[in-house]
Design a protein around this motif. Structure first.
Motif, short mmCIF file in Angstrom:
data_model
loop_
_atom_site.label_atom_id
_atom_site.label_comp_id
_atom_site.label_asym_id
_atom_site.label_seq_id
_atom_site.Cartn_x
_atom_site.Cartn_y
_atom_site.Cartn_z
N GLU A 2 0.82 -1.21 0.00
CA GLU A 2 0.00 0.00 0.00
C GLU A 2 0.86 1.26 0.00
O GLU A 2 1.86 1.35 0.70
N GLN A 3 0.44 2.21 -0.83
CA GLN A 3 1.12 3.51 -0.88
C GLN A 3 0.22 4.58 -0.27
O GLN A 3 -1.01 4.52 -0.39
N THR A 6 -0.14 10.33 -3.48
CA THR A 6 -0.01 10.25 -4.93
C THR A 6 1.29 10.91 -5.36
O THR A 6 1.89 11.69 -4.59
N ARG A 147 0.69 9.71 6.55
CA ARG A 147 1.56 8.53 6.60
C ARG A 147 1.79 8.06 8.03
O ARG A 147 1.82 6.86 8.30
N ARG A 226 8.72 3.54 7.89
CA ARG A 226 8.38 3.54 6.46
C ARG A 226 8.32 4.98 5.99
O ARG A 226 7.88 5.85 6.73
N TRP A 227 8.74 5.22 4.75
CA TRP A 227 8.87 6.58 4.19
C TRP A 227 9.77 7.44 5.08
O TRP A 227 9.68 8.66 5.07
#
Length: 373
Positions: A2-3, A6, A147, A226-227
């Motif tokens: 999953e992201q 956009t 996020r 993450r990120w």
């Protein structure tokens, strides 16, 4: 996998952060800023990853932002991958060298010759910056907040499932392996992984996983990323009702954690929060326990920074993330908290885990409780 965000949202986020860097250049009288640390790279690129060696603070790609140009500098073996996969569409000029010709640092020095330069690592001739760059991470952007909520929710779901699957006789290393697997499936890296059972929870603040087998009591603590954003969470599981002294310690850490959450508001000195923690430890009959572990502070792109509680000038800001690790012998409280315009929220709380309500001077705070199996 999953992201969240956009491509258009990522580029807009990058624009916000580059504006902060260029304002920093003006403020500090710099011509260029060089970022090579993994945390700062992830922040500026809205989730890009310059890692090759996971355990290093430094990455293999350096970002160089001047007033009107920007470069990504690395060895030839990684440069195009970084451009294609980690900073797509962000407008960096790629500068590389073969491994046997020049190091990325040498390339950076060539690019910035004659400039006044700052850097987040020791670079010849550059001004070294540390906490000042972490300050640029805040306030968290809309994408950062979105996020963070995803990471907190996903971590909660993983911890809940693993906790309900626990059975006496399993080893700490087996549970650690399961956590690593589940987090990896969700696209997350685990920077710290603590799994301790029974006596080791009482004996050690950091019971790193061993072949010790579970009898009745488990402490699970993954620090997931993450990120570039971190969610550091501790959960307690007990088979049957805990002994009275252990239950009292569990109650104590939850009480202190709730009071910390209630205090988190823009402008509050971190030192005041520490002073209140120390008072509560003493009031609850645990004087001195605060000395045996960091008491917490900010998180986000930095794993955790508990040092601000000793800086009388450091203050809470809106849109910041927090990791407070409250420990008393045999118990620990640690949740992923966000401060937004709507107040404090526990991003790591969700359905399926028991909660309890604690009254603080300002309001009631709902926090996770120990899971009784």
């Amino acid at each position: 996998m999953e992201q969240v965000g956009t491509p258009e949202q990522v580029l807009a986020d990058v624009g916000i952060k580059e504006e902060r860097v260029r304002a920093f250049l003006e403020q500090e009288g710099l011509d260029a800023l060089v970022l090579g640390r993994q945390d700062n790279f992830a922040w500026l690129t809205a989730g890009g990853d310059n890692r090759v060696i996971t355990t290093s603070e430094m990455g293999f790609g350096y970002l160089v932002l001047a007033r009107d140009r920007k470069w990504l500098v690395s060895h030839s073996m990684d440069g195009q991958r970084f451009i294609d996969e980690q900073v797509p569409g962000q407008g960096y000029e790629l500068v590389t060298s073969y491994w046997h010709q020049a190091s990325p640092e040498q390339k950076v020095l060539t690019l910035t010759r004659g400039m006044v330069v700052g850097a987040d690592f020791a670079l010849e001739g550059a001004q070294l910056y540390g906490p000042e760059l972490v300050d640029l991470h805040y306030p968290l952007t809309d994408l950062d907040i979105e996020r963070c909520r995803w990471i907190g929710c996903t971590a909660h779901q993983i911890l809940t499932q693993v906790a309900y699957d626990l059975e006496p006789g399993v080893t700490e290393q087996e549970v650690a392996s399961r956590l690593l697997y589940e987090y990896a499936l969700a696209g997350m890296t685990v920077d710290v992984l603590i799994v301790g059972f029974d006596k080791r929870i009482r004996d050690y603040r950091h019971p790193m996983p061993t072949e010790n087998t579970l009898e009745r009591y488990a402490l699970l603590h993954p620090a997931a990323r993450r990120w570039g954003l971190h969610a550091n969470i501790t959960r307690l599981v007990h088979f049957g009702q805990p002994p009275s002294n252990t239950r009292r310690a569990m109650d104590g850490v939850a009480t202190i954690g709730a009071h910390v959450a209630a205090m988190l508001a823009p402008g509050v000195p971190f030192a005041d929060i520490l002073a209140e923690q120390i008072r509560l430890y003493r009031m609850l009959g645990y004087s001195g326990e605060w000395m045996y572990h960091f008491q917490g502070g900010i998180t986000g792109y930095t794993l955790a920074d508990p040092t601000r509680c000793r800086d009388p000038e450091a203050r809470v800001v809106e849109r910041q993330a927090y990791d407070y690790f409250v420990t008393i012998t045999a118990a620990k409280f640690e949740e992923f908290m966000l401060l937004t315009e709507d107040g404090i929220e526990f991003a790591s709380m969700g359905p399926g885990w028991p909660a309890r309500t604690i009254q603080t001077p300002d309001r009631e705070i709902v926090v996770p409780d120990v899971l009784i199996r």
